[in-house]
Design an enzyme around this catalytic site. Structure first.
Site, mmCIF file in Angstrom:
data_model
loop_
_atom_site.group_PDB
_atom_site.id
_atom_site.type_symbol
_atom_site.label_atom_id
_atom_site.label_comp_id
_atom_site.label_asym_id
_atom_site.label_seq_id
_atom_site.Cartn_x
_atom_site.Cartn_y
_atom_site.Cartn_z
ATOM 1 N N ASP A 310 -32.896 -10.680 19.585
ATOM 2 C CA ASP A 310 -33.441 -12.019 19.465
ATOM 3 C C ASP A 310 -32.801 -12.889 20.517
ATOM 4 O OD1 ASP A 310 -35.368 -12.161 17.574
ATOM 5 O OD2 ASP A 310 -33.945 -12.131 15.903
ATOM 6 N N ASP A 347 -26.450 -39.777 18.930
ATOM 7 C CA ASP A 347 -27.187 -38.540 18.658
ATOM 8 C C ASP A 347 -26.175 -37.416 18.400
ATOM 9 O OD1 ASP A 347 -28.847 -36.422 18.596
ATOM 10 O OD2 ASP A 347 -29.924 -36.897 20.443
ATOM 11 N N GLU A 351 -27.718 -31.023 21.398
ATOM 12 C CA GLU A 351 -28.405 -31.421 22.634
ATOM 13 C C GLU A 351 -27.927 -32.801 23.060
ATOM 14 O OE1 GLU A 351 -30.000 -30.100 20.051
ATOM 15 O OE2 GLU A 351 -31.256 -28.458 20.775
ATOM 16 N N PHE A 380 -34.228 -40.493 15.732
ATOM 17 C CA PHE A 380 -35.458 -39.715 15.892
ATOM 18 C C PHE A 380 -36.183 -39.652 14.543
ATOM 19 C CE2 PHE A 380 -37.897 -35.826 15.775
ATOM 20 C CZ PHE A 380 -38.503 -35.804 17.015
ATOM 21 N N SER A 387 -36.061 -41.106 20.356
ATOM 22 C CA SER A 387 -34.870 -41.773 19.883
ATOM 23 C C SER A 387 -34.354 -42.659 21.013
ATOM 24 C CB SER A 387 -33.820 -40.736 19.491
ATOM 25 O OG SER A 387 -33.433 -39.991 20.622
ATOM 26 N N ASP A 521 -33.017 -11.106 10.563
ATOM 27 C CA ASP A 521 -32.527 -11.730 9.344
ATOM 28 C C ASP A 521 -33.646 -12.275 8.468
ATOM 29 O OD1 ASP A 521 -33.152 -13.720 11.087
ATOM 30 O OD2 ASP A 521 -31.190 -14.684 11.062
#
Lengths: 685, 579
Positions: A310, A347, A351, A380, A387, A521
């Site tokens: 993944d 924030d 990110e 946001f 945002s 998973d």
């Protein structure tokens, strides 16, 4: 670290077990060691005959041979018991978790309804029960209501609590784990005795251990060698009778010497250590917190040709990071960086934090530098989908390009010509663009990027050398996927992956004769996991995923697949190397025993006594003692495994042949000579 | 050792390797059903044969049917050959009017020729009628060789095919082997040796008057000599090409009517090894990777050359026991030097050592010198070449499939050492393959050692031994090694034409041929059913010099471990006692 006391306990238990394992019914499973045991019994009987009647040889010699033959069997049993012992210790701690508890059985899945106290052993598949803070989970199941923090250290050894909640990918709960806060309503998925914990205990104890195909094939080869040597030794008696008759010298070779020769020649080193190697392989997985639900899967791991990985969490860090500020229109890069940083101060997403950090690194901007007091942060929301921050009449916003273009439009501002180009450029390189505006004017674009884990490219390079192809699985669009695939150095990728697409990919590889390994998973991974040859489920995963897999990673670390492959390879390499060593040893043993066995009939054969061993008796004794001691000497190697290095097959073969083949030829010459010298010094000959 | 002697061995190897590719490529075309340059001539004959026997070329067989066909065909050959010998007194082409061969000798000889062994307990020129030689021996020389080649081709198909049960059609493989490979080569070699003076005649033996009368062992004066002739050349050619080895005359290739000149001697050595060597190339071609074939051939040639030089060295060194008597054993222009006992002066020491090694490395068993008279280490070489299981070139077909079993064992252990479930040419080696491979390496030592052990303690077995002591043991061990490996060469000293040795030996030959062919085909059947695993960087390369070395080590170690104690009591003790 294990305490000294625990270690002593482990050795004591292994010693007791090695005596219990002398039971011929148990030893018969191992043809090589069974023959040694029969030889031990035979020489012991010969000793009795020599002591109480007419023996063929000196009773002291027969007795010494018999003793060392028994040691040979015991040493082999000891290696086996020691390997099992490690698993047993783990099983004991698991067993402590599996106490019979009282479960709060519910009639319906509704919090607050009355429950009846039922012993956990009476719970059946489909039953519902309630667990609250302080309760032990009574049985494996799936949370159908509630959220709770759970201490799963009984299973994983990790004491940090994990969140389990109804619905989604974190709904599976394991019997024997402890609820720390809140509550859950659980639907039972396993009947008593069939739970995850029980299966784990059975696996680590080796109770359900069945021989794997490769182990069976090797056993057949070893049995063939044993039969050949049996015939060689049996026919040696008539050969010797003829030689005595025709040369008129000496006496025929004795049964004791023939048994000694037989035990020295049959591959006792590998035969004795073979079970331990298999158990130790499982054990190495357990110590890396991986539970293999079948031995076959461990072996298959060594053969894997294709790894499906993944993207998120395995190849890239879970989160994107800001890597670049691209100004558009009249704005310069510093202005953009400042605006971007201000908008992200509040924030707390990774990110957002990465934007603050990048601005600080690139322009040495400190969080509060550009702004005044009284900033209002705009969070946001699903409605606004952007945002930002308001202060001193300045309005800074950031968001995805389409939202922001609309926002610029409503503010009646013009869209700078280079904005589209910048956005496109970032998307092309596999990044995510975020547009930043100040008072409705576009300042520029933040480049958010998937960060490929450090060192992963080298690991894929190693895998390629091992002949393993890596395939990245991602939900991203093909453009993004291709960019990340190129950066991470994977061989191939599957973009916009659906469960069906994954399943189809695995089937295609398998039809081409390849073995596929994957991790997963989620419930939607279950079909692909069931299809893959080596399927590792994350312990945090859902119950269906854990059911479909043949290995469970308790640390839930998807990169571990690579280690699992290496452990599989180590297992096979250890078997091969010790087989080579064992057979190469025979050459030296012949040179020790043959001249000694016929010393009275053909004294000229002393020319073959290359080692210059003192007497026929000491030569035979030395070979037998060497044969027994070499098993003990190699126990650590059998348990640890031959180290695997990611180099091509040709180089691995060369290195291992040199070490175990040539080493196996030389080592016994030295070992037997040394033992002979010691016997002479101690006047035991 | 002389320069010219070494040169002859080198020349042989060079010519052998040079012939490998053209002949191997031709055989690959034959077995893959492709067009060959012989088609215009032979294709009509082939078609006619299929029509005659009702064979449909395209009908393929699974391994059980294939094995059954091999067994039935060989059983029919066995019965026919037995009957022919027993009834030859009543049949034509018997100018010397030989009577029926004894039952035990007939059984032994029939087993011997059907199994491609050609052990001969009898003397051809004084026992067998021309009809028996031509219709019995020569025919079996062709078809027993072709049977071995057919089994090999089925085995190769097992490796190349996947998810299939079918291994080809035995009757087609048998026919094509005979028609397109053995027959043309046999004609070529026959003409070559006839041109040099080998005999090909249906006339009865002639009597010549001796120039100088002599005295026989009973003291009687002998004045005449019977000179045996017969249809020899045609049988001699195929006896070498098909690695059969059964001579027309008792003296075999040492007889001037079988091999008159050094040139014919060279041609015959080449003939007995060329098909076996070329089949390695055929194998590589058929599996689509000629490197695999060259690798196996390389392992064989290394073993062959090494042992040729051991034999040559042992014989050229001469006998140390002669040294005290002042016998000059050094080679010079007028003295061959070394041990010349039992050797033809036409061929000398190098040639005899070359022949002895080649004839035992391949399962031919023809002789141009008497192995019984070799020095202990010189005699050890032919003995050990056979004890390796006739896989150093070996019999046509059987040598390569025997070697491929060793390859499987080598791949199994080496494969483990590189950390993968072992695979050969993309086929995984699993328990069933290992079971068959184990059986295949078990049967031979079991038979040889078991029978030798029985013979050296049984009074009937002991009666035939001509030299007491360690050499007598070598004689018995040699006899069963030779028969238990389908070689057929003899350590002449043993009086083997007795009920005891004929029966036991006959059984040894049948066991080693068919008990090996059947598991080989079962192995092929199992391999054909498997899927193909594509190669990757993690796959063990089975053509590297390292792997070739490993294969040689496996062959040597397995051979040595089986027979070292036996050898120690025979040639080894003879050698060390000489000093």
């Amino acid at each position: 670290m294990k305490t000294r006391n625990e270690k002593r306990m482990m050795y004591q238990r292994a010693l007791t077990d090695s005596i219990l394992k002398l039971d011929p019914r148990r030893l018969a499973r191992n043809p090589v060691m069974f023959v040694v045991e029969v030889g031990s019994v035979l020489t012991t009987l010969l000793l009795a005959q020599a002591l109480f009647g007419e023996g063929q040889e000196n009773p002291a010699f027969i007795g010494a041979i018999a003793l060392w033959l028994w040691f040979t069997v015991l040493f082999a049993n000891f290696s086996d018991a020691l390997a099992e012992g490690r698993g047993k210790a783990q099983a004991d701690s698991l067993r402590n978790a599996r106490k019979d508890t009282q479960a709060k059985k519910l009639r319906e899945a509704k919090y607050g309804t009355p429950f009846t106290l039922t012993p956990s052993s009476a719970l059946r598949q489909g039953d519902l029960y309630l667990v609250e803070a302080g309760d032990l989970l009574a049985a494996d199941g799936e949370a159908v209501q509630g959220v709770a923090s759970v201490n799963e250290s009984a299973v994983t050894g990790e004491s940090a609590p994990v969140i389990r909640e109804a619905g989604g990918d974190r709904s599976a709960v394991t019997g024997g784990t402890l609820i720390l806060s809140d509550w859950l309503i659980v639907r039972v998925t396993a009947n008593p005795g069939e739970g995850f914990l029980e299966r784990m205990i059975a696996m680590v104890e080796g109770a359900k251990r069945q021989k794997t195909p490769n182990e069976i094939a090797l056993n057949i080869l070893l049995a063939a060698f044993t039969i050949i040597f049996l015939v060689v030794c049996i026919t040696l008696l008539p050969f010797s009778l003829y030689s005595v008759n025709s040369s008129g010298l000496g006496t025929p070779v004795t049964i004791t010497v023939l048994v000694a020769l037989l035990v020295c020649l049959i591959p006792t080193t590998i035969g004795g250590l073979l079970p331990a190697i298999g158990i130790a392989g499982m054990d190495r997985l357990i110590r890396r917190n991986v539970i293999a639900l079948s031995g076959r899967a461990v072996e298959a791991a060594g053969d894997v040709d294709v790894l499906l990985l993944d993207k998120t969490g395995t190849i890239t860090l879970g989160n994107r990071q800001a890597v670049e500020f691209i100004p558009v229109g009249k704005a310069n890069e510093r202005e953009l960086a400042q605006a971007a940083q201000l908008s992200s101060l509040a924030d707390e997403t990774p990110e957002g934090r990465s934007i603050v950090v990048l601005a600080k690194e690139k322009y040495n901007l400190r969080g509060r530098d550009g702004g005044a007091e009284g900033m209002t942060f705009i969070e946001f929301t699903a409605q606004t989908r952007m945002s930002g921050v308001n202060f001193n009449g300045t309005e800074i916003r950031k968001g995805a390009p389409d939202t922001m273009l609309e926002y610029i439009g409503t503010n009646g501002r013009a869209v700078p010509a280079d904005l589209h180009k910048a956005v496109e450029q970032i998307a092309k390189h596999g990044g995510t663009p975020l547009v930043v505006t100040e008072n409705g004017d576009a300042l520029g674009v933040i480049h958010l990027k998937d960060i490929v884990k450090g060192g992963i490219k080298e690991r894929f390079g190693h895998l390629r050398k091992m002949g393993i192809k890596t395939v990245m699985i991602t939900g991203d669009n093909p453009l993004t996927a291709a960019a990340i695939a190129a950066e991470a150095g994977v061989d191939d990728f599957l973009a916009q992956a659906t469960p069906e697409a994954k399943l189809k990919l695995i089937r295609n590889y398998q039809t081409g004769g390849r073995l596929v390994a994957m991790t997963g998973d989620g419930t939607n991974d279950a079909p692909a996991l069931a299809q893959a040859d080596v399927a590792v489920a994350m312990n945090t995963g859902t119950q269906p995923a854990r059911e479909a897999a043949n290995m469970i990673d308790l640390d839930s670390n998807p990169t571990k697949l690579i280690e699992i492959v290496e452990i599989g390879k180590q297992l096979l390499m250890t078997r091969g190397s010790l087989t080579t060593f064992s057979i190469a040893n025979d050459v030296a043993k012949y040179f020790a025993i043959i001249p000694a066995a016929f010393a009275t009939t053909y004294p000229a054969l002393q020319a073959l006594n290359l080692l210059g061993l003192a007497t026929p008796a000491s030569a035979i004794m030395s070979a037998v003692i060497f044969n027994a001691l070499v098993i003990v000497a190699l126990i650590p190697l059998a348990l640890r495994g031959v180290p695997y290095r990611a180099v091509g097959a040709a180089q691995l073969l060369r290195d291992n042949l040199l070490l175990y083949g040539v080493g196996g030829l030389i080592a016994p010459f030295i070992g037997i000579k040394l033992i002979d010298l010691i016997l002479v010094t101690l006047r035991l000959t | 050792m002389t320069f010219i002697g070494i040169l002859q061995i080198v020349l042989y190897i060079v010519v052998l390797v040079a012939l490998t590719k053209p002949l191997g490529a031709h055989m690959a075309r034959v077995y893959q059903g492709e067009k060959t340059f012989l088609d215009p001539l032979l294709r009509p004959v082939e078609r006619f044969l299929y029509r005659l026997f009702g064979t449909r070329e395209t009908d393929e067989m699974d391994w059980k049917t294939y094995a059954m066909a091999v067994l039935m065909f060989s059983a029919a050959g066995l019965v026919f050959l037995y009957t022919l010998q027993r009834a030859q007194g009543f049949l034509p082409l018997n100018p010397q009017a030989f009577g029926a061969v004894t039952p035990d000798s007939s059984f032994n000889t029939a087993s011997s020729f059907v199994t491609n062994t050609n052990w001969q307990g009898y003397a051809g020129e004084t026992t067998m009628s021309y009809l028996t030689q031509m219709l019995g021996m020569t025919v079996q020389n062709f078809v027993s060789a072709a049977t071995g080649m057919a089994v090999l081709v089925a085995f190769i198909r097992g490796l190349t095919r996947h998810n299939s049960k079918l291994l080809g059609n035995f009757w087609v493989d048998l026919t094509r082997s005979t028609l397109y490979i053995l027959l043309p080569l046999a004609i070529l070699v026959s003409l070559l040796i006839i041109s040099q003076g080998a005999v090909q005649s249906l006339a009865s033996s002639t009597t010549a008057t001796l120039v100088e009368p002599t005295i026989d062992s009973n003291g009687a004066t002998v004045t005449t000599q019977t000179i045996a002739v017969g249809p020899a050349a045609s049988q001699v050619a195929i006896k070498h090409l098909g690695t059969n080895g059964g001579g027309f005359f008792n003296a075999n290739a040492a007889h001037p009517f079988e091999s008159p000149t050094p040139l014919t001697d060279f041609v015959l050595i080449l003939a007995e090894s060329v098909i076996a060597a070329a089949l390695c190339y055929t194998f590589g071609k058929m599996v689509g990777d000629t490197r695999q074939g060259w690798a196996i051939l390389a392992a064989m040639v290394v073993l062959l050359v090494t042992f040729m030089f051991v034999a040559y060295w042992a014989e050229a060194k001469g006998n140390p026991a002669f040294a005290p008597f002042g016998v000059d054993q050094t080679a010079s222009d007028v003295n061959p030097g070394g041990n010349m006992e039992g050797k033809e002066v036409r061929f000398g020491i190098a040639r005899s050592a070359l022949f002895a090694t080649a004839t035992t490395a391949t399962s031919t068993g023809a002789v141009n010198s008497m192995h019984d008279s070799y020095m202990p280490m010189g005699g050890f070489v032919p003995l050990f070449m056979m004890q390796l299981g006739e896989v150093v070139l070996g019999g046509v077909g059987s040598g390569l499939y025997g070697m491929l079993v060793f390859v499987i064992v080598a791949v199994f252990i080496a494969g483990l050492m590189v950390g993968r479930t072992p695979e050969y040419l993309g086929k995984k080696i699993e328990p069933f393959e290992m079971k068959m491979a184990a059986l295949l390496i078990l049967i031979m030592p079991l038979t040889v050692l078991g029978m030798t052990a029985f013979a050296v303690v049984h009074p009937e077995g002991l009666k035939s031994i001509s030299n007491p002591g360690a050499h007598g043991f070598s004689q018995v061990l040699y006899a069963f090694t030779s028969q238990g490996n389908n070689n057929g060469s003899a350590f002449a000293g043993l009086g083997a034409n007795t009920l005891f040795y004929n029966t036991l030996g006959g059984l040894a030959m049948l066991i080693s041929r068919f008990w090996l062919a059947v598991p080989t085909l079962a192995l092929a059947g199992s391999l054909a059913r498997k899927k193909h695993v594509p190669a990757s960087a993690g796959t063990l390369p089975t053509y590297s010099p390292l792997f070739i070395g490993w294969l040689i080590a496996v062959v040597l170690i397995v051979g040595a471990l089986n027979f070292l104690p036996g050898l120690a009591l025979g040639p080894v003790v003879e050698q060390v006692m000489m000093k």
